[in-house]
Design an enzyme around this catalytic site. Structure first.
Site: not given
Ligand SMILES: *Cc1c(COP(=O)(O)O)cnc(C)c1O
Length: 380
Positions: A260, A48
């Site tokens: 800043y 993702k």
């Molecule tokens: C993002 C996600 C993963 C992967 O998780 P990691 O901690 O990056 O290994 C697996 N399952 C679900 C439902 C997720 O949202």
């Protein structure tokens, strides 16, 4: 050659910074996790958010060539992108089924992770065009059917399930009682759907041991080189290096403030490098320092470079007092994270996690992909 999809230039002389993605390390990390699977469990990949910000086309190709066949994305749009790159992959949409979108899923060969009775009904009413995953909640209370809803569905399952899945809330903390509690609930719910393959583990879950592997794992962060849990062995090979250009080198005399808000004052004469990465690039504002609080550290030629003062939109400052004058020069590059400073350390110094740093990386950096034959090219 450089992949310019991010809007970065193909002309190295005008690169502000460069993100180097080591596809060989990515592939090796996937193979390492796949090799940890027990009882014939398969290993998929969470891809993702553009493969956690690394760029989907080259990463997907590397994962496919490494042997990965099942992919998890958040959104249907992301799923369609995976489908374009990998015509034969199995693709699951973790966000579930959007109302009225079943046709899109069907046309792109996307399997929803059905997480509520409404989603189940929508998929069935659309003719259940593909097998789907059933997402059950075992304690994280985000998405997924409750135990009661799952039990009622199990009486009469009106569609083909290719997976039953749940997500762990505390897998990064191996001793947390939530892990065993969620495991027990998941077993009980999965037993209501005999024969359906099961998936519980993200990266950190894999390191909780064989009980958590079931038939399919869904690692993300560990593939991309982030440390998945408190366990040291959950840090695999670094995959991403971010280097940024020095814009200017100057002296900060003792007593002079920088940046800043003048939050940092030089305690002695210092040499300073201004570098071309700011919060607009995803180098988080919280990575800066004040007189009372240290910030992130960059790296150059064997030396750690403490951040000085606030991170601005387009630049930040680092202490190069320890670096020989002929090395820290205008135009050269310092590492913000990579092999010498881990993404997790930099994230931690900014009060966040590697996931957020990777997925925030801006679009003003050139990207190059190394560690694979020609196609995505290498600039040496
Ligand atoms: C993002 C996600 C993963 C992967 O998780 P990691 O901690 O990056 O290994 C697996 N399952 C679900 C439902 C997720 O949202």
């Amino acid at each position: 050659m450089i992949d310019t999809h991010s809007g970065a230039s193909a002309t190295p002389a005008i690169d502000n910074g460069r993100i180097t993605v080591d596809l060989a390390a990515l592939a090796a990390n996937w193979q390492r996790l796949a090799g940890m699977m027990t009882n014939g469990a398969a290993c998929g990949a969470a891809v993702k958010a553009d493969c956690y910000g690394l760029g989907d086309a080259p990463c997907l190709e590397a994962l496919w060539n490494a042997g990965c066949r099942t992919y998890f994305v958040a959104t249907p749009q992301e799923g369609a992108a995976v489908r374009r790159h990998l015509p034969e992959a199995t693709v699951y949409i973790l966000n579930g089924l959007y109302p009225g979108a079943a046709g899109f899923y069907a046309a792109n060969g996307l399997r929803p992770c059905l997480g509520s009775p409404d989603e189940v009904a929508d998929w069935r009413n659309a003719g259940a065009p593909l097998p789907a995953a059933l997402h059950v909640d075992t304690g994280i209370s985000r998405l997924g059917l409750t135990a009661e809803e799952a039990a009622s569905l199990a009486q009469n399952t009106p569609l083909e399930l290719s997976l039953i899945m749940s997500h762990l809330a505390c897998a990064d903390t191996p001793g947390d009682r939530m892990n065993q509690a969620q495991l027990a609930r998941f077993r009980a719910l999965a037993d209501l759907f005999p024969g359906v393959p099961r998936s519980l583990a993200n990266s950190a879950g894999i390191f909780l041991g064989p009980d958590f592997h079931f038939e399919l794992a869904r690692p993300g962060i560990a593939l991309y080189g982030g440390q998945a849990s408190a366990l040291e062995e959950s840090r695999l090979d670094p995959v991403v290096t971010l280097e940024v250009r020095i814009l200017q080198v100057h002296t900060l005399p003792k007593g002079a403030p920088i940046g800043y808000g003048a939050t940092f004052t030089a305690p002695r004469d210092m040499r300073v490098a201004m570098v071309a990465a700011g919060y607009a690039d995803g180098f988080l504002r919280a990575a800066g320092s004040t007189d009372g609080k240290a910030g992130a550290e960059a790296w150059l030629a064997g030396h750690r470079l403490p951040a000085l003062g606030r991170v601005s939109m387009d630049m930040s400052a680092f202490d190069i007092s320890e670096v020989p004058d002929d090395i820290a020069i205008r135009g050269s590059f310092v590492e913000l994270f990579g092999r010498n400073v881990s993404v997790d350390e930099t994230a931690d110094r900014a009060g966040t996690i590697g996931y957020e740093l990777l997925t925030s990386l801006g679009h003003r950096f050139a990207r190059r992909y190394v560690g694979t034959p020609s196609q995505h090219g290498e600039r040496s």
